[in-house]
Scaffold this motif. Structure first.
Motif, PDB file in Angstrom:
ATOM      1  N   PHE A  19       3.486  -0.297   5.959  1.00  0.00           N
ATOM      2  CA  PHE A  19       2.893  -0.917   7.146  1.00  0.00           C
ATOM      3  C   PHE A  19       3.464  -0.276   8.395  1.00  0.00           C
ATOM      4  CE2 PHE A  19       6.258  -3.690   5.465  1.00  0.00           C
ATOM      5  CZ  PHE A  19       7.164  -3.699   6.507  1.00  0.00           C
TER       6      PHE A  19
ATOM      7  N   LYS B  66       0.856   3.663   2.069  1.00  0.00           N
ATOM      8  CA  LYS B  66       1.298   4.006   3.418  1.00  0.00           C
ATOM      9  C   LYS B  66       2.318   3.013   3.977  1.00  0.00           C
ATOM     10  CE  LYS B  66      -2.961   6.299   4.950  1.00  0.00           C
ATOM     11  NZ  LYS B  66      -4.047   6.272   5.978  1.00  0.00           N
TER      12      LYS B  66
ATOM     13  N   ASP C  98      -6.670  -4.110   2.853  1.00  0.00           N
ATOM     14  CA  ASP C  98      -5.256  -4.427   2.654  1.00  0.00           C
ATOM     15  C   ASP C  98      -4.388  -3.681   3.662  1.00  0.00           C
ATOM     16  OD1 ASP C  98      -6.193  -5.909   0.552  1.00  0.00           O
ATOM     17  OD2 ASP C  98      -5.159  -4.778  -1.016  1.00  0.00           O
ATOM     18  N   GLN C  99      -4.708  -2.414   3.880  1.00  0.00           N
ATOM     19  CA  GLN C  99      -3.915  -1.609   4.809  1.00  0.00           C
ATOM     20  C   GLN C  99      -3.995  -2.168   6.227  1.00  0.00           C
ATOM     21  OE1 GLN C  99      -1.964   1.381   3.951  1.00  0.00           O
ATOM     22  NE2 GLN C  99      -1.147   0.483   5.834  1.00  0.00           N
ATOM     23  N   GLU C 100      -5.183  -2.530   6.655  1.00  0.00           N
ATOM     24  CA  GLU C 100      -5.351  -3.091   8.002  1.00  0.00           C
ATOM     25  C   GLU C 100      -4.592  -4.404   8.150  1.00  0.00           C
ATOM     26  OE1 GLU C 100      -9.764  -1.500   9.389  1.00  0.00           O
ATOM     27  OE2 GLU C 100      -9.619  -3.139   7.925  1.00  0.00           O
TER      28      GLU C 100
ATOM     29  N   THR D 281       0.838  -1.203   0.000  1.00  0.00           N
ATOM     30  CA  THR D 281       0.000   0.000   0.000  1.00  0.00           C
ATOM     31  C   THR D 281       0.872   1.253   0.000  1.00  0.00           C
ATOM     32  OG1 THR D 281      -0.078   0.076   2.414  1.00  0.00           O
ATOM     33  CG2 THR D 281      -1.775  -1.216   1.299  1.00  0.00           C
TER      34      THR D 281
ATOM     35  N   TRP E 111      -1.871  -5.357   6.506  1.00  0.00           N
ATOM     36  CA  TRP E 111      -0.435  -5.057   6.598  1.00  0.00           C
ATOM     37  C   TRP E 111      -0.079  -4.529   7.992  1.00  0.00           C
ATOM     38  CZ3 TRP E 111       3.489  -6.466   3.716  1.00  0.00           C
ATOM     39  CH2 TRP E 111       3.316  -6.752   2.368  1.00  0.00           C
ATOM     40  N   ASP E 112      -0.869  -3.609   8.494  1.00  0.00           N
ATOM     41  CA  ASP E 112      -0.549  -2.982   9.782  1.00  0.00           C
ATOM     42  C   ASP E 112      -0.632  -3.966  10.944  1.00  0.00           C
ATOM     43  OD1 ASP E 112      -0.082  -0.559   8.549  1.00  0.00           O
ATOM     44  OD2 ASP E 112      -2.066   0.275   8.982  1.00  0.00           O
TER      45      ASP E 112
END
Length: 528
Positions: free
Chosen positions: A403, A401, A474-476, A399, A478-479
């Motif tokens: 991770f 941002k 996807d962002q969640e 993404t 990765w984080d």
């Protein structure tokens, strides 16, 4: 003589003070239990009615009125439901005014009171036990659910194999009245009840047919609390499974995935016995008496390979079997399938900390059973096809941002802590078995396991978590993967005393936190 009396007097005063201090700590617990009993039998002066009016003098409930058993239920669960009635997230014309008129201390006291009462099934009208095909279907739903078609986890996954429940979110359902269980499933289905974390029960209930709801309610109602229903030669399979070794037509835009043989097609004879043993080891690796001596943590194979190694996009066994022998950069050699399984025990199961102190031998019952199970699951699969659809965990694109472990902490609290605990150490049943595995710490996978890599963990989480619900962006994914792998865990088995050399030889890159000071505290992860 005067001095002796003086010292004796001082000793008496000290002893009296010590006794007062010790008994002061014990009194509140006794008082709390007294308060709980008082509330249960007489209510309080603020308008909360006595519990026994609906739930009976022994807390066993009343099936005819739809009032559940409270005796023996987890206190944390009872507390959470009383709070839900009080704050309006769960509505009931009888319970809402009662909970509204209870103070926090009273809620805690009455929940503790009922949790300490013995749970006994059989009070009131009892559901008729299931037999034959109906019992098989109910047992299959309870044990396995339906992952391929509905992403439906088995009830046992959250409520424990005994049906006794786990923690504040998953109540005991064994021995509960069938009428109540059915009513709650219908309430989740219709949306009348909405206080389920992450909408898990909404997903489960809407995935069930009317007949399946009846079957499960009857199944668990006839199960004694704390025990499982035993059935000789029970076939744990639903009807009308796809034919083994076939590849069904995919939906539009999807690539077809291989279908392993169904559980009703288990082979017979000594080979079939070994295949069944392999499935048992795969699903209960850390507790099965055959494999447990080689497991040094609280992990089981099925934690990372859902539906007992059957589910596509969850690194299924049928795709792994046809991919070996193969070269692995991890140990810089061509690995056989047996060596691949032994590696799982070394890294994911942390075999070094096990009773045996090492992974199982190639000719051990554990490895033979797992290879037999894998071979059978791959019946009809194309040998040598290392690119089968559904193999491994599909990659998740990076993404903008990147991770971030700090962002991931909130994702974990909102989506993962309900099962894996606020501290990430998993949730156990009353007997100490891990129902939800720890994600880090001494009982988690070690620094050599593939799941310690953030990109691998992201792929697994994105396609398989939260269990049965999914829905993370996807962002969640990765984080939260970064957050999960930003904690300490057992040492990499390849560590030979030289930390820097271990980092150099086996770690590094943006997806690996081993040797990294994530918290900027001066302590690098994995450093002895």
């Amino acid at each position: 003589m005067h001095n002796v009396n003086r010292y004796q007097c001082r000793a008496l005063i000290f002893t009296a003070g010590l006794l007062a201090w010790l008994t002061a700590g014990a009194t509140p617990a006794l008082a709390d239990q007294d308060v709980g009993e008082q509330l249960a039998k007489k209510g309080n002066s603020n308008g909360a009615a006595a519990c026994i009016g609906c739930h009976g003098s022994d807390g066993q409930g009343m099936a005819a009125g739809g009032f559940p058993r409270l005796a023996g239920m987890n206190a944390d669960y009872l507390v959470s439901q009383l709070h839900a009635f009080r704050d309006g997230t769960r509505n009931n014309p009888i319970m809402t005014p009662i909970a509204t008129n209870l103070a926090d201390s009273e809620i805690n006291a009455v929940a503790r009171y009922y949790s300490l009462l013995p749970a006994a099934s059989g009070s009131g009208p009892k559901a008729s036990p299931l037999e034959g095909d109906l019992l098989q279907r109910a047992n299959h739903l309870a044990t396995w659910g339906d992952w391929p078609q509905r992403k439906l986890p088995g009830c046992n996954q959250c409520h424990a194999p005994s049906g006794e429940g786990v923690g504040a979110n998953f109540p005991g359902i064994a021995g509960q009245h069938a009428s109540y269980l059915k009513a709650q499933l219908k309430a989740w289905q219709s949306g009348a009840r909405r206080n389920d974390p992450l909408g898990l029960m909404k997903h489960v209930a809407t995935s069930l047919s009317e007949e399946e709801i009846d079957l499960l309610a009857t199944y668990y109602a006839s199960m004694p609390p704390g025990k499982t229903i035993a059935a000789d030669n029970l076939v744990q399979a639903p009807p009308k499974q796809p034919v083994a070794g076939t590849t069904p037509a995919p939906d539009a835009g999807q690539q077809a995935t291989f279908t392993p043989p169904s559980r009703e097609q288990f082979p017979v004879g000594p080979f079939g016995d070994m295949v069944r043993q392999g499935e048992a080891i795969f699903t209960q690796t850390n507790t099965d008496p055959v494999s447990a001596p080689y497991v040094g943590n609280d992990q089981a194979c099925t934690n990372c390979h859902l539906d007992a190694g059957r589910l596509a996009d969850s690194s299924p066994l049928w795709a792994a079997w046809v991919s070996y022998p193969a070269y692995r950069k991890k140990n810089d050699k061509v690995n056989t399938y047996i060596e691949r399984l032994q590696g799982c025990f070394t890294y994911s199961m942390n075999a070094q900390a096990s009773k045996a102190g090492k992974p199982p031998a190639a000719d051990s019952d554990t490895i033979v059973a797992l290879t037999a199970y894998s071979y059978w699951l791959a019946s009809g699969a194309p040998t040598g096809d290392s690119d089968m659809a559904g193999r491994g965990y599909p990659e998740v694109a990076a993404t903008e941002k990147g991770f971030d472990a700090q962002r991931g902490a909130k994702v974990f609290a909102d989506n993962c802590a309900m099962c894996h605990g606020k501290d990430g150490q998993g949730v156990r049943d009353a007997e100490g078995s891990a129902i939800f595995p720890p994600l880090w710490g001494e009982h988690g996978y070690n620094w050599g396991a593939g799941m310690h890599r953030i990109n691998t963990a992201t792929a697994f989480i994105k396609h398989n978590m939260p269990l049965g619900v999914g829905g993370l962006s996807d962002q969640e994914a990765w984080d939260v993967a970064a957050f999960m792998n930003s904690h300490e865990r057992p040492q990499d088995p390849r560590y030979d005393g030289d930390f820097e050399e271990t980092v150099k030889q086996h770690h590094g890159g943006e997806y690996d936190y081993y040797g990294v000071d994530v918290g900027k505290s001066g302590k690098r992860l994995g450093q002895p």
